[in-house]
Design a protein around this motif. Structure first.
Motif, PDB file in Angstrom:
ATOM      1  N   UNK A 117       0.833  -1.201   0.000  1.00  0.00           N
ATOM      2  CA  UNK A 117       0.000   0.000   0.000  1.00  0.00           C
ATOM      3  C   UNK A 117       0.868   1.253   0.000  1.00  0.00           C
ATOM      4  N   UNK A 118       1.986   1.213   0.721  1.00  0.00           N
ATOM      5  CA  UNK A 118       2.902   2.348   0.675  1.00  0.00           C
ATOM      6  C   UNK A 118       3.380   2.604  -0.752  1.00  0.00           C
ATOM      7  N   UNK A 119       3.656   1.550  -1.501  1.00  0.00           N
ATOM      8  CA  UNK A 119       4.139   1.698  -2.877  1.00  0.00           C
ATOM      9  C   UNK A 119       3.126   2.439  -3.739  1.00  0.00           C
ATOM     10  N   UNK A 120       1.847   2.356  -3.378  1.00  0.00           N
ATOM     11  CA  UNK A 120       0.806   3.026  -4.161  1.00  0.00           C
ATOM     12  C   UNK A 120       0.419   4.390  -3.597  1.00  0.00           C
ATOM     13  N   UNK A 121       0.461   4.529  -2.272  1.00  0.00           N
ATOM     14  CA  UNK A 121      -0.037   5.763  -1.654  1.00  0.00           C
ATOM     15  C   UNK A 121       1.059   6.630  -1.066  1.00  0.00           C
ATOM     16  N   UNK A 122       2.260   6.043  -0.859  1.00  0.00           N
ATOM     17  CA  UNK A 122       3.394   6.733  -0.241  1.00  0.00           C
ATOM     18  C   UNK A 122       3.066   7.213   1.172  1.00  0.00           C
ATOM     19  N   UNK A 123       2.232   6.448   1.853  1.00  0.00           N
ATOM     20  CA  UNK A 123       1.918   6.733   3.252  1.00  0.00           C
ATOM     21  C   UNK A 123       3.054   6.174   4.117  1.00  0.00           C
ATOM     22  N   UNK A 124       3.829   7.061   4.729  1.00  0.00           N
ATOM     23  CA  UNK A 124       5.009   6.631   5.489  1.00  0.00           C
ATOM     24  C   UNK A 124       4.650   5.754   6.683  1.00  0.00           C
ATOM     25  N   UNK A 125       3.471   5.961   7.236  1.00  0.00           N
ATOM     26  CA  UNK A 125       3.065   5.141   8.378  1.00  0.00           C
ATOM     27  C   UNK A 125       2.913   3.681   7.956  1.00  0.00           C
ATOM     28  N   UNK A 126       2.362   3.459   6.756  1.00  0.00           N
ATOM     29  CA  UNK A 126       2.250   2.092   6.251  1.00  0.00           C
ATOM     30  C   UNK A 126       3.620   1.441   6.135  1.00  0.00           C
ATOM     31  N   UNK A 127       4.585   2.187   5.611  1.00  0.00           N
ATOM     32  CA  UNK A 127       5.923   1.617   5.436  1.00  0.00           C
ATOM     33  C   UNK A 127       6.555   1.293   6.785  1.00  0.00           C
ATOM     34  N   UNK A 128       6.432   2.222   7.726  1.00  0.00           N
ATOM     35  CA  UNK A 128       7.028   1.997   9.049  1.00  0.00           C
ATOM     36  C   UNK A 128       6.387   0.793   9.744  1.00  0.00           C
ATOM     37  N   UNK A 129       5.054   0.721   9.697  1.00  0.00           N
ATOM     38  CA  UNK A 129       4.366  -0.397  10.332  1.00  0.00           C
ATOM     39  C   UNK A 129       4.662  -1.706   9.613  1.00  0.00           C
ATOM     40  N   UNK A 130       4.795  -1.634   8.302  1.00  0.00           N
ATOM     41  CA  UNK A 130       5.094  -2.833   7.530  1.00  0.00           C
ATOM     42  C   UNK A 130       6.460  -3.406   7.882  1.00  0.00           C
ATOM     43  N   UNK A 131       7.467  -2.545   7.950  1.00  0.00           N
ATOM     44  CA  UNK A 131       8.812  -3.006   8.304  1.00  0.00           C
ATOM     45  C   UNK A 131       8.821  -3.565   9.720  1.00  0.00           C
ATOM     46  N   UNK A 132       8.143  -2.892  10.649  1.00  0.00           N
ATOM     47  CA  UNK A 132       8.081  -3.369  12.029  1.00  0.00           C
ATOM     48  C   UNK A 132       7.466  -4.764  12.106  1.00  0.00           C
ATOM     49  N   UNK A 133       6.354  -4.981  11.385  1.00  0.00           N
ATOM     50  CA  UNK A 133       5.696  -6.289  11.402  1.00  0.00           C
ATOM     51  C   UNK A 133       6.606  -7.364  10.817  1.00  0.00           C
ATOM     52  N   UNK A 134       7.301  -7.031   9.731  1.00  0.00           N
ATOM     53  CA  UNK A 134       8.192  -8.018   9.109  1.00  0.00           C
ATOM     54  C   UNK A 134       9.376  -8.354  10.022  1.00  0.00           C
ATOM     55  N   UNK A 135       9.896  -7.363  10.721  1.00  0.00           N
ATOM     56  CA  UNK A 135      11.006  -7.625  11.641  1.00  0.00           C
ATOM     57  C   UNK A 135      10.560  -8.485  12.815  1.00  0.00           C
ATOM     58  N   UNK A 136       9.353  -8.226  13.329  1.00  0.00           N
ATOM     59  CA  UNK A 136       8.827  -9.056  14.417  1.00  0.00           C
ATOM     60  C   UNK A 136       8.621 -10.487  13.939  1.00  0.00           C
ATOM     61  N   UNK A 137       8.176 -10.650  12.710  1.00  0.00           N
ATOM     62  CA  UNK A 137       7.959 -11.988  12.167  1.00  0.00           C
ATOM     63  C   UNK A 137       9.262 -12.765  12.076  1.00  0.00           C
TER      64      UNK A 137
END
Length: 1002
Positions: free
Chosen positions: A266-286
């Motif tokens: 979704x960040x790739x389409x909307x450039x919403x930085x919160x999506x990117x930050x939350x996405x990276x955090x979730x992937x790191x926790x995984x």
């Protein structure tokens, strides 16, 4: 296509098999121990030695059990279950091969009608699917789908395993879509996933699995269509799955990783930085939760690498890129040879290393990036949907090297890969379209004289039509076109540079108004086909009506829907897709019929010439960054006339448009009582636009805009056509011009271009009568299909709606239709007037069938996202364009839309004719009077009266009883000139009052 798989097997599971066990065997304890250890591992997923022991015990008990023993099949099934669990943890192909063999033997021993046959088929399907995920073997996948479908057929409604079997089938169908790109598989997968969720009660332990399965399918559709609503729902479903997943659950890591990937997308389409930050955090926790050696580790590392590279693209922090490359290298090292994800991993790592080269210019990086992309291409199976993307990646890499070395071989390689990607028959159309545009761009920049530019743009124009297919709802088709807006204009500009006016005309006709052309093609007259094959023609009519209705469905917010509503909506989407495929097959069948080889294909430019209007010129004006040109088609001229416009430019066009927008906003604000000094400040507050304060010194007037259009565009065209000024100006003898503007020029009033200052005043209205047409073909189609007016329908239907709910009061509409009715009645012509609550949408539609002409004096609402939902507002409801299109208006002649902005297009799609006027043309009207911005209530009655008086005065003496719109363009020309005279000056305020009236059509 990004690989992202939820490894949920959707097996019925060992617990479902325990009921099969019988306690009469001498090896009962050995078997019980194996079952207990398998169940223990399934619950904890922690002690692999425990599972290995279970497998040993179950193998031994199977060996000791005679093949004809009644417990052989159940024991084989438990061995299969333990082997499958071991494979899920280790990825060892020997485990899954043995599991499949064991389960096939169990099935052989299971008679038809045995209630355990369904569960064994389901488990065999799960194992085959899992192996296909690991090996990429399409045969395994086909067999898995077959087994799961057979299991589902044997599962009675209400059975406790129904949900898991539906979910398993959905997963398999989704996998086949990822391999073949067949959208029907994806539609079936989503339907199965939704039904699975519908059959899963709240609180059921499988609920999270079912939520995740549907999320994955919606994600896959998002990748195909770019529909952000699908992605939003996938994220929501995955979040719900996470909420009900207990801490420590073995699937927690997988669901966190999927959520992270969805947020990154979704960040790739909307450039919403919160999506990117939350996405990276979730992937790191995984990643923290995944045990070393787990088969999912490579995928999780690779997706984290993609997210970190995206953050690098935003921040240019080389540390992010270094981490991305490190993660992707680790992912690559963990992928076993022959794994279907190997090519994707190589390609992603190659892209990241190429990004590093762009900042460090280390040629070792560039060589490594190219090598990886080449290896990725080599191991991508022929016919794979990602093949075009592989070629695109290589083209970018070779272009990067060419930019630094200037080596011709690198340029040749870049071109070759672009060409191959663009002309591939596999892969998403939007990827191939980007390749075609890149191919053309490379040639234009580095080999501008190459005739291959024509081939590249030919390919791009063809592919642009494939991104807006009939299986999508209109709203999605229009959103797809935003990315390709202007392509036809660029192509035409290139054709002009190569002196191929014929190609420029062809592309401007074929590459614009794509959705409008689809709508009209579904309503193509079929008289010739019906005479040849009435059954085939009737099939075309029936299917076209289905597609027309399905395409107009509005994208509703699915999050608020009931599950039954979602299932129904997806069933409709699946039927829509099936109908679209059937339509393609039907069109192919018609084209195989002698004489109908070009059925519904865009007409070659030369086929337009015989159907041009007898007196006048059709002029398409191309506006591009590199040049501006006009093409003129005239009756009696055998070739298109090319008129370069060196003094006009896209920059000027955009500036005029912005200036006019400012003037209209200022005019609107003044009408509501704002002072001149605060006009744009007020507009800024109300509309959120960039703040600009107009001053008398800086203001660009409406007169300035019209003079610029006259000097740089219109006058050079008139001079090339040798059109002389009529003296005195005469509406009756002035030649006709049909303007077909492109790009932002579509929003400018070409029909009133001129110099309006007292000194040296002249304008287009002194030379010609103007109309507009979405495309030249739209005009010639009206000439080709012109029919005499049927006496039974000749007449005028009028309605006024001064008090439509939710709209401002417009008392002038009542006066307007009264004036018109008095005129028509006086002349003894058939007419009918209804107003206020006496008119309903249904009554209006009936009247449109009974009368060849209609006058609507009311408010209108233009829906840019879904044009078929654009509507006229009545006191008792609204009349939308879809309802009009669904009526058989074969005798429709003239529509006068006396409402605001009925001829205004969409800013993002200037070449798609997204307005009510074009919609009425598509509905069958030959000519439409509309407005390109708001009109004044006090002026509208006078314009309408003068318009109809002119029509009545110029009726054909041979048939004076007919109501005919043939002279409607000249009538509007006359009526607006009369308003101009009444206003008495050429001030901007006066100009803005009469300019908005425009004529469309023949």
């Amino acid at each position: 296509m990004t690989s992202l798989r939820e490894a949920q097997s959707f097996r019925s599971g060992p617990i479902a098999l325990i009921a099969e066990t019988e306690a009469d065997d001498s090896h009962e304890q050995l078997f019980d121990d194996g079952v207990a250890l398998t169940k223990q591992y399934e619950a904890t997923r922690t002690d692999l030695d425990c599972l290995a022991t279970a497998i040993c015990k179950l193998r031994r008990v199977v060996e000791l059990t005679p093949k004809d023993h009644p417990d052989t099949a159940p024991r084989l099934s438990w061995l299969d279950a333990s082997l499958f669990l071991h494979f899920e943890t280790t990825g060892d192909l020997q485990d899954i091969a043995e599991a499949i063999s064991v389960q096939e033997t169990a099935l052989e021993l299971t008679s038809e009608g045995d209630p355990n046959r369904a569960v064994r088929l389901a488990n065999l399907g799960a194992s085959l699917w899992s192996r296909s995920e690991r090996t990429g073997d399409l045969h395994d996948l086909v067999e898995a789908i077959s087994a799961r479908q057979r299991a589902l057929e044997l599962t009675p409604e209400g059975h406790s395993d129904m949900a898991s079997r539906l979910g398993g089938l959905g997963a398999s169908l989704r996998s086949r879509f990822e391999r073949t790109g067949d959208p029907q598989d994806l539609a079936e997968a989503i339907s199965a996933d939704l039904r699975a969720l519908e059959h899963t009660p709240e609180g059921h332990p499988d609920m999270a699995w079912q939520l995740t399965g549907l999320a994955m399918s919606l994600w896959s559709r998002f990748e195909r269509t770019g529909d952000l609503q699908d992605l939003a729902e996938a994220i929501s479903l995955n979040q719900r799955a996470l909420e009900i997943t207990p801490e420590g659950h073995p699937d927690m890591a997988r669901r966190l990783a999927n959520l992270g990937h969805f947020l990154w997308a979704r960040f790739e389409h909307t450039e919403d930085l919160q999506d990117l930050a939350e996405g990276i955090s979730a992937q790191q926790r995984a990643l923290v939760l995944i045990p070393e050696g787990h088969p999912d580790m490579a995928l999780r590392l690779a997706n984290l690498g993609n997210s970190l590279r995206s953050r690098f693209d935003l921040t240019e922090d080389l540390e992010d890129l270094a981490e991305a490359i490190s993660a992707q290298k680790r992912a690559l090292a963990l992928i076993p040879e022959g794994h279907p994800d190997m090519a994707l991993r190589l390609a992603s790592l190659g892209t990241s290393i190429l990004s590093r080269f762009g900042h460090t210019e280390d040629f070792h990086d560039l060589a490594e990036a190219i090598s990886m992309q080449q290896r990725a291409l080599e191991i991508t199976p022929e016919g794979h949907p990602d093949m075009a993307l592989r070629h695109c990646n290589l083209a970018v890499s070779f272009e990067a090297r060419f930019g630094h070395t200037g080596e011709n071989q690198d340029f040749t390689e870049a071109l070759s890969h672009c060409r191959t990607a663009a002309t591939s028959t596999f892969g998403p159309p939007h990827i191939r379209l980007q390749a075609a545009k890149h191919w053309a761009g490379l040639l234009e920049e580095f080999n501008p004289g190459s005739s291959e530019i024509l081939t590249a743009f030919d390919t791009a124009i063809r592919l642009s039509t494939l991104t807006t297919t009939l299986d999508q709802v209109l709203e999605n088709r229009y959103s797809q076109l935003v990315d390709t807006s202007g392509l036809a204009l660029q192509a035409a500009s290139a054709a002009f540079a190569l002196e191929r006016v014929d190609k420029a005309l062809e592309w401007l006709e074929q590459g614009r108004c794509l959705v409008w052309r689809q709508l009209t093609s579904l309503r193509t007259p079929l008289d010739d086909l019906r005479r040849h094959d009435s059954h085939l023609a009737e099939s075309v009519v029936k299917l076209s009506k289905k597609l027309e209705g399905a395409g107009s469905v509005r994208n509703a917010a699915r999050s608020a829907m009931l599950m039954s509503e979602k299932v129904s909506l997806e069933d409709q989407a699946r039927d829509h897709l099936r109908n679209a495929r059937e339509w393609d097959e039907l069109v192919t069948k018609v084209r195989a019929t002698p004489g109908f080889e070009r059925f519904l294909e865009p007409s070659p430019w030369h086929t337009l010439l015989p159907y041009l209007p007898e007196a006048g010129h059709a002029i398409i004006v191309n506006v591009d960054t590199r040049r501006c040109d006009a093409i003129v088609l005239s009756t009696g001229r055998s070739t298109p006339l090319h008129i370069p416009l060196p003094s006009f430019s896209l920059a000027k066009c955009n500036q005029y448009r912005q200036d006019l927008t400012n003037q209209l906003q200022a005019h609107d604000y003044r009408e509501r009582g704002g002072s001149v000094a605060t006009v744009l400040e007020g507009v800024d507050k109300e509309r959120g636009i960039r703040k600009v304060i107009l001053t008398k010194n800086r203001e660009t007037s409406v007169q300035d805009i019209l003079q610029g259009l006259w000097t740089d565009l219109v006058k050079p065209v008139l001079q090339a056509l040798e059109i002389e000024k009529t003296a005195p100006p005469s509406t009756e003898v002035a030649p006709r011009i049909w303007w077909c503007p492109t790009g932002p020029l579509s929003f400018l009033p070409i029909h009133t271009a001129g110099i309006y200052a007292n000194e040296g005043a002249e304008c287009l209205l002194d030379y010609a009568v103007s109309s507009y047409t979405p495309t030249i073909a739209a005009l010639t189609d009206r000439v080709r299909n012109a029919r005499p007016i049927e006496k039974a329908t000749s007449g005028l239907f009028m309605t006024c709606q001064p008090n439509a709910p939710g709209a401002s009061h417009i008392p002038g509409t009542t006066k307007e239709v009264q004036f018109i009715e008095n005129l028509v009645t006086k002349e003894g012509l058939r007419s009918e007037r209804l107003e206020g609550s006496t008119i309903t949408p249904a009554i209006c539609l009936d009247s449109m069938e009974r009368f060849n002409s209609i006058h609507l004096a009311c408010h209108a609402c233009q829906d840019i996202a879904n044009p078929l939902d654009s509507r006229f507002l009545f006191h008792t409801g609204s009349l939308d364009l879809l309802a009009i299109l669904q009526r058989n208006l074969k005798n429709a002649d003239l529509a006068f839309l006396s409402a605001c902005q009925t001829g205004t297009g969409a800013e993002e799609l200037p070449d798609e004719a997204v307005h009510l006027a074009a919609g009425m043309l598509a509905a069958g009207y030959r000519r439409v009077v509309a407005t390109i911005w708001a009109i004044r209530d006090e002026h509208a009655p006078h314009v309408a009266t003068d318009f109809y008086q002119y029509l009545l005065d110029h009726r054909d003496p041979a048939d004076g009883s007919a109501f005919d719109g043939t002279h409607s363009a000249r009538a509007l020309h006359h009526a607006t000139q009369q308003l101009r005279i009444r206003l008495g000056d050429n001030s901007d305020q006066s100009l803005l009052s009469w300019i908005p009236y425009v004529h469309f059509g023949y």
